[in-house]
Write an enzyme that holds these catalytic residues in place. Structure first.
Site, PDB file in Angstrom:
ATOM      1  N   ARG A 143       0.843  -1.207   0.000  1.00 35.03           N
ATOM      2  CA  ARG A 143       0.000   0.000   0.000  1.00 35.03           C
ATOM      3  C   ARG A 143       0.868   1.243   0.000  1.00 35.03           C
ATOM      4  O   ARG A 143       1.987   1.247   0.509  1.00 35.03           O
ATOM      5  CB  ARG A 143      -0.915   0.008   1.226  1.00 35.03           C
ATOM      6  CG  ARG A 143      -1.944  -1.112   1.230  1.00 35.03           C
ATOM      7  CD  ARG A 143      -2.889  -0.948   2.406  1.00 35.03           C
ATOM      8  NE  ARG A 143      -3.804   0.141   2.178  1.00 35.03           N
ATOM      9  CZ  ARG A 143      -5.081   0.002   1.813  1.00 35.03           C
ATOM     10  NH1 ARG A 143      -5.610  -1.188   1.664  1.00 35.03           N
ATOM     11  NH2 ARG A 143      -5.827   1.058   1.614  1.00 35.03           N
ATOM     12  N   ARG A 197       1.174   0.411   5.410  1.00 34.15           N
ATOM     13  CA  ARG A 197       0.664   0.082   6.749  1.00 34.15           C
ATOM     14  C   ARG A 197       0.983  -1.353   7.161  1.00 34.15           C
ATOM     15  O   ARG A 197       0.970  -1.675   8.327  1.00 34.15           O
ATOM     16  CB  ARG A 197      -0.844   0.346   6.831  1.00 34.15           C
ATOM     17  CG  ARG A 197      -1.672  -0.616   6.046  1.00 34.15           C
ATOM     18  CD  ARG A 197      -3.148  -0.414   6.299  1.00 34.15           C
ATOM     19  NE  ARG A 197      -3.641   0.832   5.743  1.00 34.15           N
ATOM     20  CZ  ARG A 197      -4.923   1.047   5.439  1.00 34.15           C
ATOM     21  NH1 ARG A 197      -5.813   0.111   5.677  1.00 34.15           N
ATOM     22  NH2 ARG A 197      -5.317   2.185   4.921  1.00 34.15           N
ATOM     23  N   GLU A 224      -0.626  -6.992  -5.197  1.00 32.37           N
ATOM     24  CA  GLU A 224      -1.774  -6.081  -5.313  1.00 32.37           C
ATOM     25  C   GLU A 224      -1.227  -4.665  -5.210  1.00 32.37           C
ATOM     26  O   GLU A 224      -0.426  -4.364  -4.317  1.00 32.37           O
ATOM     27  CB  GLU A 224      -2.762  -6.313  -4.170  1.00 32.37           C
ATOM     28  CG  GLU A 224      -3.460  -7.636  -4.250  1.00 32.37           C
ATOM     29  CD  GLU A 224      -4.401  -7.825  -3.064  1.00 32.37           C
ATOM     30  OE1 GLU A 224      -4.571  -6.893  -2.264  1.00 32.37           O
ATOM     31  OE2 GLU A 224      -4.947  -8.915  -2.935  1.00 32.37           O
ATOM     32  N   THR A 247      -9.501  -3.009   1.090  1.00 40.90           N
ATOM     33  CA  THR A 247      -9.925  -2.562  -0.233  1.00 40.90           C
ATOM     34  C   THR A 247     -11.447  -2.563  -0.308  1.00 40.90           C
ATOM     35  O   THR A 247     -12.078  -3.601  -0.096  1.00 40.90           O
ATOM     36  CB  THR A 247      -9.350  -3.494  -1.320  1.00 40.90           C
ATOM     37  OG1 THR A 247      -7.977  -3.711  -1.039  1.00 40.90           O
ATOM     38  CG2 THR A 247      -9.506  -2.885  -2.693  1.00 40.90           C
ATOM     39  N   GLU A 275     -10.024 -10.180 -11.376  1.00 39.99           N
ATOM     40  CA  GLU A 275     -10.388 -10.771 -10.089  1.00 39.99           C
ATOM     41  C   GLU A 275     -11.718 -10.154  -9.680  1.00 39.99           C
ATOM     42  O   GLU A 275     -11.805  -8.948  -9.449  1.00 39.99           O
ATOM     43  CB  GLU A 275      -9.317 -10.490  -9.024  1.00 39.99           C
ATOM     44  CG  GLU A 275      -9.692 -11.104  -7.675  1.00 39.99           C
ATOM     45  CD  GLU A 275      -8.597 -10.968  -6.617  1.00 39.99           C
ATOM     46  OE1 GLU A 275      -7.402 -10.960  -6.967  1.00 39.99           O
ATOM     47  OE2 GLU A 275      -8.955 -10.862  -5.429  1.00 39.99           O
TER      48      GLU A 275
HETATM   49  N1  PXP Z   1      -8.206  -9.756  -3.359  1.00 36.84           N
HETATM   50  C1  PXP Z   1      -7.939  -8.428  -3.273  1.00 36.84           C
HETATM   51  C2  PXP Z   1      -7.807  -7.665  -4.537  1.00 36.84           C
HETATM   52  C3  PXP Z   1      -7.785  -7.793  -2.027  1.00 36.84           C
HETATM   53  O1  PXP Z   1      -7.521  -6.475  -1.972  1.00 36.84           O
HETATM   54  C4  PXP Z   1      -7.872  -8.570  -0.857  1.00 36.84           C
HETATM   55  C5  PXP Z   1      -7.653  -7.926   0.477  1.00 36.84           C
HETATM   56  O2  PXP Z   1      -6.341  -7.502   0.574  1.00 36.84           O
HETATM   57  C6  PXP Z   1      -8.127  -9.943  -0.994  1.00 36.84           C
HETATM   58  C7  PXP Z   1      -8.319 -10.506  -2.252  1.00 36.84           C
HETATM   59  C8  PXP Z   1      -8.231 -10.842   0.194  1.00 36.84           C
HETATM   60  O3  PXP Z   1      -9.346 -10.492   0.948  1.00 36.84           O
HETATM   61  P1  PXP Z   1      -9.562 -11.161   2.367  1.00 36.84           P
HETATM   62  O4  PXP Z   1      -8.417 -10.704   3.238  1.00 36.84           O
HETATM   63  O5  PXP Z   1     -10.883 -10.620   2.812  1.00 36.84           O
HETATM   64  O6  PXP Z   1      -9.539 -12.643   2.166  1.00 36.84           O
END
Ligand code: PXP
Length: 241
Positions: A45, A49, A70, A101, A151
């Site tokens: 990020r 963080r 990501e 997110t 995704e």
């Molecule tokens: N996919 C994306 C694009 C995300 O931003 C996140 C959270 O960081 C996840 C999947 C995973 O989500 P969770 O932590 O709720 O399983």
């Protein structure tokens, strides 16, 4: 069989709570791999963080499965991605004040910026996916932006408070998944998935990757990282819940 990408951001969140060296997300990534993870996902990020630049660089050296970064489509993070070269980048929207997110990337409203970022990443050999809401117009815009995968945001399905609402969101995901595949895109899904709600979406035809973090790390605190990953891997592979 869908692949499981394990998001280890929360391991770094615990470390950053004390600004110390433990727990190290690099160790968590190794345990996840040993337990069958097909990918390791981290979000660098802009406010740093949880995951730090050092984590990305060390994970690039140590992760033997797919490393999925990501990232916001910003110049700063794109430059870092081009330097480190993860196997895959997933572009996500990013707001400083959000807890996680929220919502998918608005590819339609940000088409020029997204397409420029996608082109830079693709030219460096990085596979690119866009994290979007399960919306046919965003899917079409994603294809136009030149990515190979999307995704689909599973948050509305995961957060549904009634079974009717969950059924509806499941249909939305199934339909959007079909549209994505008709557009020739690889189909990934993630966000908010848990040991209770993942089996249903794991049965949607054509999903090739899940990215799951919060639920796995939460379980790992209680049962251990390898067991938590093994149990989720069985569920995304279609084992009965
Ligand atoms: N996919 C994306 C694009 C995300 O931003 C996140 C959270 O960081 C996840 C999947 C995973 O989500 P969770 O932590 O709720 O399983």
């Amino acid at each position: 069989m869908p692949a499981l990408g394990v998001n280890i951001d929360h391991v770094a969140t615990i470390r950053q709570a004390r600004r110390t060296i433990e727990p190290d997300p690099v160790w968590a990534a190794a345990l996840a791999e040993l337990a069958g993870a097909d990918g390791i996902t981290i979000h660098l990020r802009e406010d740093r963080r949880h995951i730090q630049d050092r984590d990305l660089r060390v994970l690039k050296e140590t992760v033997q499965v797919k490393l999925n970064l990501e990232m916001a489509a910003s110049d700063e993070i794109t430059d870092i991605a081009l330097d480190v070269l993860p196997g895959q980048a997933t572009l996500v929207p990013e707001k400083r004040e959000e807890v996680t997110t929220e919502g998918g990337l608005d590819v339609i409203a940000n088409s020029d910026r997204v397409a420029a970022c996608v082109e830079r990443l693709k030219n460096a050999g990085i596979e690119v996916s866009l994290f979007i809401d399960p919306d046919p117009q965003q899917i079409a815009a994603s294809r136009k932006a030149g990515v190979g995968a999307v995704e689909l945001h599973t948050g509305r399905y995961a957060d549904a408070s009634t079974s009717e609402e969950q059924d509806h969101e499941f249909e939305v995901l199934t339909e959007a998944g079909r549209t994505a595949r008709e557009e020739g895109l690889l189909l990934h899904m993630g966000h908010g998935l848990t040991y209770r709600n993942v089996s249903r979406v794991a049965a949607i035809p054509g999903v090739c990757e899940f990215n799951i973090g919060h639920s796995i790390v939460s379980r790992a605190v209680l049962v251990g990282f390898e067991q938590a990953v093994r149990e989720m891997k069985a569920l995304v592979s279609g084992a009965p819940p």
